[in-house]
Design a protein around this motif. Structure first.
Motif, PDB file in Angstrom:
ATOM      1  N   TRP A  41      27.852  16.072  12.803  1.00 48.85           N
ATOM      2  CA  TRP A  41      27.523  17.477  13.014  1.00 48.85           C
ATOM      3  C   TRP A  41      28.432  17.971  14.119  1.00 48.85           C
ATOM      4  CZ3 TRP A  41      24.478  21.282  10.932  1.00 48.85           C
ATOM      5  CH2 TRP A  41      24.238  22.401  11.719  1.00 48.85           C
TER       6      TRP A  41
ATOM      7  N   ILE B  51      23.736  16.913   8.233  1.00 50.42           N
ATOM      8  CA  ILE B  51      22.477  16.887   8.974  1.00 50.42           C
ATOM      9  C   ILE B  51      21.745  15.557   8.847  1.00 50.42           C
ATOM     10  CG2 ILE B  51      22.093  19.369   8.950  1.00 50.42           C
ATOM     11  CD1 ILE B  51      20.005  18.844   6.721  1.00 50.42           C
TER      12      ILE B  51
ATOM     13  N   MET C  74      20.014  14.412  11.947  1.00 46.60           N
ATOM     14  CA  MET C  74      18.803  15.168  12.272  1.00 46.60           C
ATOM     15  C   MET C  74      17.639  14.798  11.349  1.00 46.60           C
ATOM     16  SD  MET C  74      21.332  16.628  13.726  1.00 46.60           S
ATOM     17  CE  MET C  74      22.318  17.920  13.030  1.00 46.60           C
TER      18      MET C  74
ATOM     19  N   ASN D 116      18.353  15.163  22.347  1.00 54.14           N
ATOM     20  CA  ASN D 116      19.067  16.116  21.492  1.00 54.14           C
ATOM     21  C   ASN D 116      20.517  15.769  21.143  1.00 54.14           C
ATOM     22  OD1 ASN D 116      16.734  17.667  21.576  1.00 54.14           O
ATOM     23  ND2 ASN D 116      17.433  18.767  23.377  1.00 54.14           N
TER      24      ASN D 116
ATOM     25  N   ALA E 125      23.317  14.882  18.700  1.00 52.98           N
ATOM     26  CA  ALA E 125      23.397  14.987  17.236  1.00 52.98           C
ATOM     27  C   ALA E 125      24.150  13.793  16.665  1.00 52.98           C
ATOM     28  CB  ALA E 125      24.075  16.291  16.835  1.00 52.98           C
TER      29      ALA E 125
ATOM     30  N   ARG F  28      18.158  13.930  17.932  1.00 53.47           N
ATOM     31  CA  ARG F  28      17.923  15.356  17.709  1.00 53.47           C
ATOM     32  C   ARG F  28      17.192  15.528  16.390  1.00 53.47           C
ATOM     33  NH1 ARG F  28      22.618  19.950  17.563  1.00 53.47           N
ATOM     34  NH2 ARG F  28      22.925  19.241  19.691  1.00 53.47           N
TER      35      ARG F  28
ATOM     36  N   ASN G  65      17.565  21.100  16.290  1.00 58.17           N
ATOM     37  CA  ASN G  65      18.895  21.564  15.912  1.00 58.17           C
ATOM     38  C   ASN G  65      18.931  23.090  15.788  1.00 58.17           C
ATOM     39  OD1 ASN G  65      21.559  21.011  15.219  1.00 58.17           O
ATOM     40  ND2 ASN G  65      21.112  21.179  13.031  1.00 58.17           N
TER      41      ASN G  65
END
Lengths: 290, 284
Positions: free
Chosen positions: A61, A70, A73, A229, A231, A242, A247
């Motif tokens: 990301w 993603i 995430m 957090n 990524a 994250r 996100n």
């Protein structure tokens, strides 16, 4: 003499109000439709541009380089939720058992409001508590303060009231004969409760867990404050992570163009997850109703 | 394993199970006490007058504007969602045939709404109210977003309150020649008021505690807005800003105390009202 027009006015009013009530009831349907349409209309084109596979399975990301994957995430949400369930469900179900079958009356009058109090606390308060208490503790214990583990513990605490309340009412709904029958066969109170009442309340307890999952997946503010957090796909449970929700909040403030659409698509993915969880829940409800 | 333990007179499992439930309950209680106690102890000493100054500056980080905004936001959200929610519940309970297709669709919709995470509401509010409707970051956009968010809650609690009104009330009213509408407004709704109020107050609690749905709809301007189209941060958003800035840690604790007490007070009021309804039901 003036009765007839009065009557017709009344019946006219009856019809008008019935239509008004019906329209009001349809607003919630309209809202769901609007949310679906706007979320998917704004999110799906981005998925199309990025490519569904690159979007859902991509591990990088980097909005600056137009890399929108993603997978970290999705995994993040999954890990944190699984952790929250591992932490929250045993404690929650056991507490529910205690409240429903072991608790002295006087103690119940203190514990029940305490659980309600927990349910009422805003998530930002939990997040702040996690930030100032849990994160330093974890840093002392494992060297890394903001991590999957911290987020899992905090979320585990946050889903406690949901799990406790729903499980407790399921346990209380089990017919007394089940328990009495077990007692009559010579089981102790504890054994009757654990091996007779608890299995009988299985569907309600499962529903409480699914509700807890829904809450944990959707939680945003508390997770942002304690999860770190990053990524990236986490390497261990003490590395930062994250979630899908984080996100969105972290980057929506300054995102533009494809980046912004990718974030809306992230919300669409989250929405689909939640819909699946709801579907599971209503399927379970239907099965217990039969 | 089980067989042997059953044959033995000495039962080890039962006390163990008992111990397990007691310790789980103790742990839960401990967490609640620690959480609330920690914030109170850290926060109460910092509840200074400057924290309640009328205007916000970056030095006094006053929470008064945020508190006023919270009030305005709550009013706006409830003005929109309470009438809608109550009317929907009246339709579902008093008018619709149980199990009809319309009812099923409405139920499904409200259950779906209840499960949607607040950040998704926030994003929808951003796309729809802020951008498509051109309202900008405003208290109006925030209020509409929150109204949708608490709608299923008000619907469900009102439904429960209406269902708990005994059918004999309705039959009595019909028997005396009242129409359906009159029965609803004169007989059923008044009897259900405590339950409905309890639901509304619960909704107030959710509005006051909400953060994620407001950041991208109502924005974070720490001023009392002069028009509904201006940005306004509520107490929860204020709290989030303070704790993520991390500059005024003591004031953040104090703000947390105010927010916590506010929400807990609201919830206590709601459950007291719900108890009133429960008491009324059992006496009848």
């Amino acid at each position: 003499m003036n009765r007839r027009p009065d009557y017709s006015f009344r019946s006219f009013l009856e019809i008008v109000m019935e239509v008004i009530f019906l329209l009001a009831a349809c607003v919630s349907v309209l809202c769901v439709a609007l949310i679906c349409v706007f979320l998917f209309a704004n999110g799906l084109p981005a998925i199309g541009k990025i490519g569904p596979l690159q979007f859902l399975l991509g591990t990088k990301w980097k909005p600056g380089n137009d890399l929108f994957g993603i997978a970290p995430m999705i995994l993040g949400s999954l890990y944190v939720t699984a952790g929250a369930i591992l932490v929250g469900v045993p404690v929650g179900v056991l507490t529910a058992l205690f409240l429903a079958r072991f608790c002295p009356r006087k103690l119940y009058q203190i514990l029940r409001p305490a659980v309600n109090l927990m349910a009422g606390l805003p998530s930002i308060i939990y997040g702040f508590f996690g930030l100032v208490v849990l994160v330093p503790w974890m840093r002392g214990l494992f060297g890394a303060g903001k991590s999957i583990l911290t987020a899992a513990i905090l979320l585990g605490i946050m889903i406690l009231p949901t799990v406790i309340s729903v499980s407790e009412s399921a346990l209380r709904a089990v017919p007394a004969q089940y328990y009495e029958g077990a007692l009559a066969l010579g089981a102790t109170h504890e054994r009757s409760v654990f091996f007779m009442v608890l299995p009988a309340a299985k569907s309600g307890v499962t529903a409480s867990i699914v509700l807890g999952i829904g809450r944990a997946v959707g939680e945003t503010m508390a997770v942002i404050m304690v999860a770190g957090n990053q990524a990236m796909i986490p390497e261990s449970i003490t590395s930062g992570v994250r979630t899908l929700t984080a996100n969105i909040v972290l980057e929506m403030g300054y995102a533009a163009d494809l980046h912004r659409e990718a974030l809306i698509a992230t919300a669409a993915v989250l929405f689909v997850f939640i819909l699946l969880i709801n579907l599971l829940l209503s399927l379970m409800k239907r099965r217990t109703a039969k | 394993m089980k067989k042997t333990s059953e044959k033995k007179r000495f039962d080890l499992l039962s006390p163990l199970l008992r111990l397990l439930t007691w310790s789980a309950a103790a742990l839960t209680t401990l967490i609640v006490l620690y959480l609330v106690g920690y914030i109170l102890i850290k926060g109460v000493p910092h509840l200074t007058p400057s924290l309640f100054a009328w205007t916000y500056t970056s030095e006094n980080v006053s929470l008064t504007p945020a508190l006023v905004n919270t009030l305005l936001m709550t009013l706006l959200a409830l003005l929109l969602s309470a009438p809608l929610g109550i009317c929907s519940a009246v339709f579902l309970v008093e008018y619709a045939k149980r199990g009809s297709k319309v009812v099923k669709v409405i139920r499904l919709a409200s259950e779906t709404l209840a499960g949607i995470p607040s950040i998704v509401y926030g994003l929808f509010g951003l796309i729809f109210f802020v951008v498509t409707m051109h309202w900008g970051y405003s208290i109006l956009a925030g209020g509409f977003t929150l109204a949708i968010m608490v709608l299923p809650l008000i619907m469900r609690t009102t439904e429960e309150a209406l269902l708990s009104v005994p059918d004999t009330y309705r039959e009595g009213a019909f028997g005396l020649g009242a129409g359906r509408l009159r029965t609803v407004f004169r007989i059923v709704l008044p009897a259900a008021v405590p339950g409905i109020l309890a639901g509304i107050i619960l909704a107030v609690g959710r509005v006051v505690g909400e953060t994620a749905a407001l950041i991208f709809t109502a924005g974070t301007l720490a001023q009392i807005p002069k028009s509904p189209l201006e940005s306004a941060r509520t107490l929860s958003v204020h709290m989030y800003n303070l704790s993520s800035e991390g500059l005024h840690i003591n004031q953040t604790y104090a703000t947390a105390v105010v927010l916590m007490l506010l929400v807990l007070g609201i919830n206590a009021l709601s459950s007291a009202l719900a108890r009133m309804l429960g008491g009324g039901k059992s006496s009848k």
